[in-house]
Scaffold this motif. Structure first.
Motif, short mmCIF file in Angstrom:
data_model
loop_
_atom_site.label_atom_id
_atom_site.label_comp_id
_atom_site.label_asym_id
_atom_site.label_seq_id
_atom_site.Cartn_x
_atom_site.Cartn_y
_atom_site.Cartn_z
N HIS A 82 -6.81 -3.22 3.54
CA HIS A 82 -7.84 -3.30 2.83
C HIS A 82 -7.79 -4.10 1.42
O HIS A 82 -8.77 -4.18 0.55
CB HIS A 82 -8.17 -1.81 2.43
N HIS A 83 -6.55 -4.58 1.35
CA HIS A 83 -6.41 -5.41 0.20
C HIS A 83 -6.78 -6.73 0.37
O HIS A 83 -6.73 -7.82 -0.23
CB HIS A 83 -4.76 -5.52 -0.34
N HIS A 119 0.75 -1.15 0.22
CA HIS A 119 -0.01 0.05 0.20
C HIS A 119 0.73 1.27 0.03
O HIS A 119 0.45 2.20 -0.76
CB HIS A 119 -1.02 -0.01 1.18
CU LIG Z 1 -4.12 -0.04 -0.72
#
Ligand SMILES: [Cu+2]
Ligand code: HEM
Ligand SMILES: [Cu+2]
Lengths: 601, 373
Positions: A345-346, A296
């Motif tokens: 969030h992945h 991220h």
């Molecule tokens: Cu991300």
């Protein structure tokens, strides 16, 4: 070219007072162009290497788009080039996945990280903070050569018997750990890991250098709040990289152990290719945490430098100060901090604890706020300006447009409820290509057109620049906008042939259209590359020191700055970088002392 | 030949473009660079406005041509999917407003404030009120979206109802396998080292565990009962796969060594969907959503949603794997019957396998209770 270069052999003397030592020494071809320690030359090395990689990575996408767009057709030319990987002129699945994996890895890491940060951090940090070179020119050189070594290893993986890595740019184990599970997980994967290890080393060397240069080597009067936003953006980018790349490395080292030393960090209860493996007790999800803890921040490592470049170019060409300078810094800082707190969030559908999931939803959507602030500030910057549409400016405006489009779809994906449905569909492909791929490229193009005069003392051809911009922005939207619809149809990403599916067969003509547009846009990028190299030698010459009427320090150096950047003393700075249109004056350079009855802002 | 032609045309186009570009540079020098620059500026400003208008039309047109090829909002085939669709709708509306607003301003301002000798720029470095405004408003809007999102998320990931039907789903390169617990409602224990695809034990069931004897195994196709909650216990044998259920708007990864769960209630039978979509070939598909190797693109499963009677009928026709295994073994080695009867007294299984299985269920239970909180 060397005749046009006005060589100033001042060796960097670090620090503010800055009389360069004027002991002249002969520069050889090798010390000047190859093992150069001049930040400007290193920037060019990063850029040219990045351009070469971008051509390779882009070409891969054209090839696999051929398969996607015309699944029933065969292309004999592919067999000519790839032999058994494309027997009968059709790309084999193993090879398709190898191509996509290399495409992703190369563009994300080699082009948009090394090629982008490497170029602009090296070029702009010393020039804009007022330093003769980086804090450690030697480490800087090493950083480039580590990257070069990584490039060679990655390139060599293309020529192995079993092909390069093929597990996607995220290389999730167990797939990437088990040669039994995939061709691409054999020697190609080892080379991928080695290449990335060298790459991380390169990033750390570069990053530490950027940070220390920005913090310690600013010229007299250049307080942090007088820095142009490019420098702030590059500072936060470097901080992100230095803190997160080691985590990727640790993840990859464990992966290497699992592959070759029989450990079970990521492996458990596996039955593959007819045999049960002894590994028990590992967690495949652990890798994903380690990967996305870099992964991220990585996407912000890619976008933040371009936010800086765009801010600068928008202000200069609007002839107006950037709106909300402090808010821009604060939002960069917020992004930098939050980027470390949203990685999972992945992983909403990996079976994570739902409570944890909801925490990540909250943090993820928080990161949309600083992004929103930046967009509104950019729009306000051009409001009531007096805009000059240089190619750089057009790309900067395009950058904002594309960043909006892609940022908004992040709000879909960051909401775990929707992500359950859209995760790993074409919607995600659309999201990140727009917000990261295309907009970062736009920012990078803006930067190249804008600072080309500083790099080479010549301009790029404007007409080609305009064609480049207009074709690229139209094609970018044509390619990626409709992909959202494929995502809304639930079509998974990384599917190369939908013929066996009832639910995903309705997009034939769309896929074909996208492929055709991809080829067009690729051709236009080649035209840009041509423009770049042509203009390097034959472009219109820059005749004034400050061709864009900009306030920042790089335009106070000679047209062809030598190693050491300024002929005499490094100028002193008296004001912030954005005094455009103040008190009826078009612009006031940073080096001009504040007048007595000048209005304050 | 054709390739060559395309190539030649490309090169030609390229040379022409380049010559024009070079010529225009000379022309600009002759005509006066400042004058040309001003003219190009006007052209680009106009093009930006054109791009905005054509772009907005393009958005409409894309929706017009592609809108009926997607899964319609509100057409979800599961109860949870209705929540997803609703969340999607709110998000599309909100982000859509922002999208049109910001893009229009961006391109309109670019056009309107193009360079002109008459204009003096407005020195406007900051304005705290404005900046506060566009920090707070997005924050509020996002909070509302997150609010809905998290409530729905807890509902979807929360514990399954007591009466939920249980099905075990196992992904492997490149197929889906399913197991029903049979009449006793309990899955027998399994251990991956027992997997033997040749000898009728594709899931590695431990035959010593009597709970296994009535477990029904099916490959490729899963049957569900409309209106009845179902809880999937998801695993994988080799690499990570993902159970993607586009029509139900749901998805959950299948991870080797770490079971996951997913529950929902199908609300439309396959026949309903055939009627609704007007597609006589309609079938619910289970799409692998996680890159899992060369065959990923064809890792397809089917789901039949039917009424309770239809389901019961189908179930009655299924033979447990244990029985199949016995039958296959019997003609070859009649002596095996003796071991079979011993098996059915449920002799304690090898200790490590029991451990493995209890760990499985423990994780699954933990997840459920976490959802309840
Ligand atoms: Cu991300
Ligand atoms: C506005 C804020 C943003 C939010 C809320 C957001 C949210 C997300 C989420 C939740 C995902 C995971 C989707 C999935 O796999 O199901 C995702 C994927 C991704 N995002 Fe964003 N995003 C935002 C902005 C960005 C930016 C600025 C970039 C890069 C410059 C970016 C790059 C990516 C990439 C590369 C992926 C996909 C990685 C992969 O799976 O291969 N996003 N985003
Ligand atoms: Cu798969």
């Amino acid at each position: 070219m060397s005749d046009t270069l006005h060589i100033q052999h001042g060796v960097a003397s670090h620090g503010h007072s800055g009389e360069p030592h004027v002991h002249h020494h002969k520069e050889t071809f090798i010390s000047k162009y190859i093992f150069s320690m001049d930040h400007k030359m290193i920037a060019k090395q990063f850029l040219v290497t990045g351009i070469i990689w971008a051509i390779i990575g882009g070409l891969f996408s054209v090839l696999f788009r051929l398969q996607l767009g015309f699944p029933d057709q065969s292309f004999p030319i592919l067999e000519t080039f790839f032999g058994r990987w494309a027997e009968g002129g059709k790309i084999k699945p193993e090879f398709y996945y190898a191509l996509t994996t290399m495409h992703g890895t190369v563009l994300i890491f080699f082009v948009l990280t090394a090629g982008l940060s490497g170029t602009f951090a090296n070029l702009l940090i010393p020039l804009q903070v007022g330093a003769r070179d980086m804090a450690s020119p030697f480490m800087n050189m090493l950083s480039y050569w580590m990257f070069f070594a990584a490039s060679i290893v990655m390139l060599s993986s293309l020529f192995t018997q079993t092909g390069p890595a093929a597990g996607g740019w995220t290389v999730y184990p167990p797939l990437s750990a088990l040669g039994l599970a995939s061709q691409g997980s054999k020697s190609g994967m080892d080379l991928w890991i080695i290449a990335m290890t060298l790459f991380v080393a390169s990033q750390l060397l570069g990053g530490l250098n950027y940070i220390s240069t920005i913090l310690n080597m600013r010229t007299k009067g250049m307080s942090m709040t007088r820095l142009p936003l490019t420098i702030w953006a590059l500072l936060f980018t470097a901080i992100l990289g230095v803190l997160s790349f080691p985590v990727l490395l640790s993840g990859l080292v464990l992966l290497m152990f699992d592959r070759h030393l029989g450990t079970s960090f990521y492996l458990s209860d596996i039955f593959v290719a007819g045999q049960a493996l002894p590994n028990e007790g590992g967690s495949a999800i652990l890798y994903q945490h380690l990967f996305w803890f870099l992964g991220h921040p990585e996407v912000y490592i890619i976008i933040m430098p371009t936010m800086g470049l765009a801010s600068e170019i928008l202000a200069i060409n609007s002839r107006k100060p950037i709106f909300g300078y402090m808010a821009m810094i604060a939002s960069l800082m917020a992004i930098c901090v939050l980027a470390f707190l949203v990685w999972a969030h992945h992983m909403f559908v990996t079976g994570m604890n739902p409570f944890l999931g909801s925490v990540f939803v909250l943090l993820t959507l928080l990161i949309a706020i600083p992004s929103a602030i930046k967009v509104f500030n950019w729009i306000t910057t051009i409001w009531r300006g007096n805009i000059r549409f240089t190619p750089g400016m057009l790309f900067a405006i395009g950058f904002v447009s594309i960043f909006i489009s892609g940022g908004l779809t992040g709000i879909f994906l960051g909401n775990s409820t929707i992500d359950i449905h859209l995760h790993d569909t074409m919607f995600v492909i659309a999201h990140f290509h727009i917000v990261m791929g295309v907009s970062a490229f736009f920012g990078m193009f803006a930067g190249i057109y804008h600072w080309f005069p500083k790099m080479f003392g010549r301009y790029m051809n404007n007409t080609l620049g305009y064609i480049h911009f207009w074709v690229t922005i139209v094609c970018a939207y044509l390619i990626f906008w409709p992909m959202h619809y494929q995502g809304f149809a639930g079509m998974p990403r990384r599917y190369l042939d939908k013929s066996s599916w009832v639910s995903f067969g309705q997009f034939h003509s769309l896929d074909a259209m996208i492929t055709v547009v991809t080829i067009i846009v690729f051709a236009v990028q080649l035209m840009f590359v041509f423009n770049y190299f042509y203009s390097m030698y034959k472009g219109r010459r820059v005749r004034t020191q400050n061709p864009w009427d900009a306030t920042t320090l790089e335009w106070t150096t000679p047209i062809h700055p030598g190693h050491g950047n300024w002929d005499g003393e490094i100028p002193e700075v008296h004001r912030w970088a954005y005094d455009y249109g103040k008190d009826g004056r078009d612009f006031i350079p940073q080096t001009e002392p504040v007048g007595e009855n000048e209005s304050s802002h | 030949m054709q390739n060559f032609l395309i190539f030649a045309i490309l090169i030609l186009g390229f040379i022409i473009t380049f010559q024009i570009a070079r010529a225009s540079e000379f022309v600009s020098v002759i005509r006066g660079e400042e004058k040309t620059r001003k003219q190009t500026n006007k052209i680009n400003a106009a093009l930006l406005l054109v791009f905005l208008i054509v772009g907005l039309f393009g958005v409409y047109w894309a929706h017009h041509t592609l809108g009926d090829k997607i899964l319609k909002l509100g057409s979800s085939a599961s109860d949870h999917g209705i929540l997803v669709d609703r969340m999607l709708k709110y998000t599309i509306i909100t982000t859509g407003l922002v999208f049109f607003g910001t893009q229009i301003l961006l391109f309109w301002y670019s056009f309107k404030y193009q360079e002109s000798d008459k204009r003096t720029v407005y020195y406007f470095p900051h304005n705290n009120k404005l900046e506060l405004l566009w920090t707070v408003v997005p924050a509020i809007v996002l909070t509302i979206l997150i609010g809905f999102g998290i409530v729905y998320w807890y509902r979807i990931t929360g514990a399954a109802p007591e009466n939920a039907m249980q099905i075990e789903v196992t992904g492997s390169q490149f197929k889906w396998e399913f197991r029903y617990p049979g009449k006793d409602g309990v899955f027998g224990k399994k251990y991956y080292k027992n997997i033997d695809e040749v000898h009728d034990n594709p899931l590695g069931q431990i035959w010593e565990d009597a709970a296994n004897h009535d477990d029904v195994y099916v490959s490729g196709q899963m049957h569900l009962v409309v209106g009845k909650p179902v809880r999937l216990i998801i695993g994988a044998k080799d690499v990570i796969h993902s159970v993607g259920l586009p029509h139900f708007r749901l998805k959950m990864d299948a991870v080797p060594g770490t079971p996951t769960t997913l529950w929902f209630t199908p609300i439309k039978t396959t026949k309903d969907m055939i009627k609704e979509t007007g597609n006589s070939k309609f079938v619910y598909e289970l799409a692998c959503d996680q890159m899992c190797g060369a065959g990923h693109t064809g890792m397809r499963g089917e789901i039949i949603v039917e009424t309770q009677e239809e389901f019961d009928q189908w179930m009655a026709s299924q033979k447990p794997k244990y029985v199949q295994m016995k039958e296959a073994a019997a003609p070859a080695a009649p002596a095996a019957g003796a071991t079979a009867s011993k098996d059915s007294t449920a002799a304690p299984a090898a200790t490590d396998s029991v451990k493995a299985v209890t760990a499985d269920t423990a994780t699954a239970v933990k997840k459920d209770s976490a959802g309840k909180k």
